[in-house]
Each structure stands twice: as C-alpha cells, then as structure tokens.
Design an enzyme around this catalytic site. Structure first.
Site, PDB file in Angstrom:
ATOM      1  N   GLN A 180     -78.331 -45.286 -48.038  1.00 34.86           N
ATOM      2  CA  GLN A 180     -79.274 -45.310 -49.319  1.00 34.86           C
ATOM      3  C   GLN A 180     -80.267 -46.427 -49.155  1.00 34.86           C
ATOM      4  O   GLN A 180     -81.152 -46.606 -49.948  1.00 34.86           O
ATOM      5  CB  GLN A 180     -78.593 -45.564 -50.557  1.00 34.86           C
ATOM      6  N   CYS A 325     -67.556 -33.236 -59.052  1.00 39.82           N
ATOM      7  CA  CYS A 325     -67.657 -31.719 -59.495  1.00 39.82           C
ATOM      8  C   CYS A 325     -66.996 -30.834 -58.449  1.00 39.82           C
ATOM      9  O   CYS A 325     -67.614 -29.948 -58.114  1.00 39.82           O
ATOM     10  CB  CYS A 325     -69.093 -31.389 -59.749  1.00 39.82           C
TER      11      CYS A 325
HETATM   12  C1  LIG Z   1     -76.004 -39.046 -48.052  1.00 43.66           C
HETATM   13  C2  LIG Z   1     -75.026 -40.200 -47.658  1.00 43.66           C
HETATM   14  C3  LIG Z   1     -74.071 -40.265 -46.675  1.00 43.66           C
HETATM   15  C4  LIG Z   1     -73.940 -38.990 -46.106  1.00 43.66           C
HETATM   16  O1  LIG Z   1     -75.228 -38.764 -45.096  1.00 43.66           O
HETATM   17  P1  LIG Z   1     -75.325 -37.463 -44.528  1.00 43.66           P
HETATM   18  O2  LIG Z   1     -76.405 -37.426 -43.540  1.00 43.66           O
HETATM   19  O3  LIG Z   1     -75.572 -36.329 -45.542  1.00 43.66           O
HETATM   20  O4  LIG Z   1     -74.023 -36.673 -43.937  1.00 43.66           O
HETATM   21  C5  LIG Z   1     -73.467 -41.029 -46.486  1.00 43.66           C
HETATM   22  N1  LIG Z   1     -73.467 -42.470 -47.366  1.00 43.66           N
HETATM   23  C6  LIG Z   1     -74.134 -42.433 -48.313  1.00 43.66           C
HETATM   24  C7  LIG Z   1     -74.219 -43.759 -49.056  1.00 43.66           C
HETATM   25  C8  LIG Z   1     -75.285 -41.550 -48.658  1.00 43.66           C
HETATM   26  O5  LIG Z   1     -75.932 -41.488 -49.571  1.00 43.66           O
END
Ligand SMILES: *Cc1c(COP(=O)(O)O)cnc(C)c1O
Length: 396
Positions: A180, A325
């Site tokens: 993120q 969910c």
């Molecule tokens: C989206 C997300 C993931 C997973 O990433 P993907 O590419 O969707 O597998 C892992 N950690 C965090 C903090 C995320 O926001």
C-alpha cells in the site's frame, strides 16, 4: 456519476504502463530464456525493468529485485524463506502485528502449524505499532520480523525505519509488506533499514498479476516455486514480460510524480475527513497524520457497513467496508478490532481510498452522498433506534 474510491483494492492501469506492455503482448513475444535474439530482446527489457524498480526503491543493485506474480506471492515467499532458514539454525520465533494483510497472517498461521511460534504485536488505537514494543518482543530465537509499511484498511504508516534498525542491530531479517506504500509515499529500502520488501503492480496503476520482492544482498532467499532457473533461481516460471514492463513503467511514473500526486490526493482526502467527520456519531479510524495520502476509514454508529456499501453502489460510488465478508459473514475486520474499536461500531465501517485519477467533483459527490445515505440507513435501523432513544450508550 461513477466514482471509483477503492484504489486500495486495485487501480486503473495507466496509459503509460499500458503502452509499455503492449509490444510484449503482440509482436515481441519471445521467451527471455531463449538464446536467439528474439528472446534476448525480451531478456534485456526485463533487466532494464529490474534496474528501474531497483532505482525507484533505492536498492543498491538490480539483482536485489525478484519479480513475482503478486503481492501475496512476495509476502509468502519472503516469510516462508526466512522461517525455513531460521529453523535450520534452531530459530523458530517470528514477530509481526495483529493488523497485517491476510497474505502475511495466513502464512504465519501455516508456519505455526509447522511448529513456529508467532508473536503478534498489538496496535494502538491510532493504528500505529510502537517500536519499543517490537524491541521488547524480539527474542534470541527470533528468525524474522515482518511489519507492514502502510495498512491497507486504515492507511496508517508504521515506524518501519525504527523497527528495521532494531532488527539490523540484532542481525534479524526484517520484511515489510509495502504493497500500500510503494508508488504512494517515498519508500527507500536503504534509509528504512529494510531487508525484504513486497510490492504489487496493481496497487499503483500496473495490471493485476505482477509483483516484486526486494531482497537485500546478503540475505538468502529460498525459491517458492520449483522449476527453471528464472530470476536467478529464486522464482521459477517464465517471466510475465509484459506485466513486468508495465510494473516498471507505472512505478517510474509514480515516482516521477510522487510529490505532485501526494499533495493533490492528500488535499482531497483531507476534504473527505473534514466533511465526513461532521456526520454525527461517526469516527475516523487511525492517526489523521501518519497515513498514506489516499485512504480514509470511518465508522458510523447504528448501521451495517455492507448495507452502506450496497447503497453507495446504487449511487455509483465504489468503496469498501474493510470487513472480512468471507462467505457472507458479517464479522468486522480484524484490522479495526486490532485498533480496539468496539465490535458493534467496527461493523459500521467504510473505507474510501482515492488516488490521483479522482477529481474534486468526485469528492463533492462523495461528500454529498455519504451523509445522506448514512442518515437514510439509520432511519431504518433498529440498532440506531436504540441509540436514538437512549436505550444504548453512544460509542462515538
Ligand atoms: C493488495 C495487498 C496485498 C496483496 O497483493 P496482491 O497483488 O493482490 O496479491 C498484500 N498486502 C497488502 C497490504 C495489500 O494491500
């Protein structure tokens, strides 16, 4: 109006990233492992992308970047590898936090079943882990510390540089899930004392299905997939050439525009916080300052987050509740509960995650729609009636 306010779930592919990937899906389809020029052209493109990603992260060399299929895979590989290598030295303790992404938490659960001991640090109500609590929880048999850089539900930024420094002192590998954060705030693996870092393309305008793992030189990494010798033997499987090129392009673009995007997105987010926190009996979750530019998380008393989402969807607004969910369960998110938010209040949560593609008009639309929708859901809610009639004590 259609308003996409769920950028923490995924983002639109930028035209720059799309352009970077297209030739590798059409005329330049060679396999990077092939010896002829047509394949070597793809190999060179992947190596250039690796250098771009390394430089955007402040990595010492391109060899420290391993491309993967997603953020989840990067998290799984980093954690599993450190755990297995630790176990060889008799170290089977892992330190993490309660509010990690499931890609981390579920990997840790699995390791627990294999005999590892996992300590999950509590998070304060501001959504920030305290380095001194991490320091106190590190043990002689700790083989890995993994703490996320920015939380995906509340958006709070963790003191990763401080925790990384503690680990460096004690010679313990330090991993951070920066999915993120990368492309949204400055991330520098050297300044932040990071040994392993996970990122995912689709969270910063590259397509879904491509990620990367940064592994500092000197930190060994076990392969997660067995097979060919791709990615220097660290990740078997023919490279997703087009995806890798799009990821590098999107990251380069995000880094070049970082200051400008951060300023604009932060201003829009602060309008959301100011406007929506005026809704009576609501609260903003997590520190208002220590957060990524785009993410706002709120709770509204007396309503169900799922109902709010469905109502917002009818108004054209895409958002998230942050609740698990899974299989229709209405359990509130582990992240909100880890912040100490009461169960009942955590069920009425809303996550809005905006980005540089959102406009001020869209923010106006959210600011007009959410208060009206909350009010109308409350007017139908038996729970709200109990609050309103004083039969239940307000929580916020
Ligand atoms: C989206 C997300 C993931 C997973 O990433 P993907 O590419 O969707 O597998 C892992 N950690 C965090 C903090 C995320 O926001």
């Amino acid at each position: 109006m259609f308003v996409y306010a769920d950028n923490a779930a995924t983002t639109a592919v930028s035209s720059f990233a799309l352009e970077a990937m297209l030739p590798w899906l059409t005329e330049k389809y060679g396999n990077p492992s092939s010896l002829y020029g047509f394949g070597q052209e793809a190999r060179e493109a992947v190596e250039k992308a690796r250098r771009t990603v390394a430089s955007c992260l402040g990595a010492a060399s391109a060899g420290e970047i391993c491309f993967t299929s997603c953020g989840t895979e990067s998290d799984n590989q980093a954690i599993t590898s450190c755990a297995r290598l630790g176990a060889r030295k008799g170290k089977k303790h892992i330190l993490s936090t309660r509010f990690e992404h499931h890609a981390v938490l579920h990997t840790l659960k699995k390791l627990e079943k294999d005999g590892f001991e996992v300590t999950l640090l509590d998070v304060r109500d501001d959504g920030v882990v305290r380095p001194e609590e991490a320091a106190a929880a590190i043990r002689d048999d700790t083989c890995l510390v993994t703490v996320m850089l920015a939380n995906n539900e509340v958006g709070t930024i963790q003191p990763v540089a401080e925790i990384g420094a503690l680990c460096r002192e004690r010679g313990i590998p330090f991993h951070t899930d920066a999915v993120q954060a990368v492309g949204h705030i400055p991330v520098d693996v050297a300044k932040m004392n990071i040994d392993l870092l996970s990122l995912s393309g689709h969270k910063f305008h590259a397509p879904k299905g491509v990620g990367a793992l940064y592994v500092r030189r000197g930190i060994p990494l076990l392969p997660f997939l067995e097979g060919g010798a791709q990615e220097r033997g660290k990740r078997a499987g023919t490279e997703n050439v087009a995806g890798i090129l799009a990821l590098a392009a999107a990251l380069q673009e995000a880094c070049a525009k970082l200051d400008e995007n951060m300023a604009r997105v932060t201003a829009m987010r602060d309008r959301l916080i100011t406007g929506l926190s005026k809704i009576p009996h609501s609260r903003v979750n997590g520190s208002p300052e220590r957060r990524v530019p785009g993410t706002v998380n709120l709770c509204f008393e007396g309503i169900e987050g799922e109902n709010l989402l469905l109502a917002l969807d009818r108004e054209g607004i895409c958002a998230s509740s942050g609740s698990a969910c899974a299989s229709g369960s209405l359990d509130p998110s582990h992240v909100l509960l880890s912040l100490g938010i009461p169960y009942e209040l955590a069920r009425g949560s809303l996550r809005l995650s905006i980005g540089e593609y959102n406009s001020d008009e869209e923010i106006d639309c959210i600011l007009e729609t959410v208060p009206r929708t909350v009010e109308s859901l409350r007017s139908l809610s038996p729970l709200w009636k109990e609050y309103a009639e004083g039969r239940r004590e307000h929580l916020c």
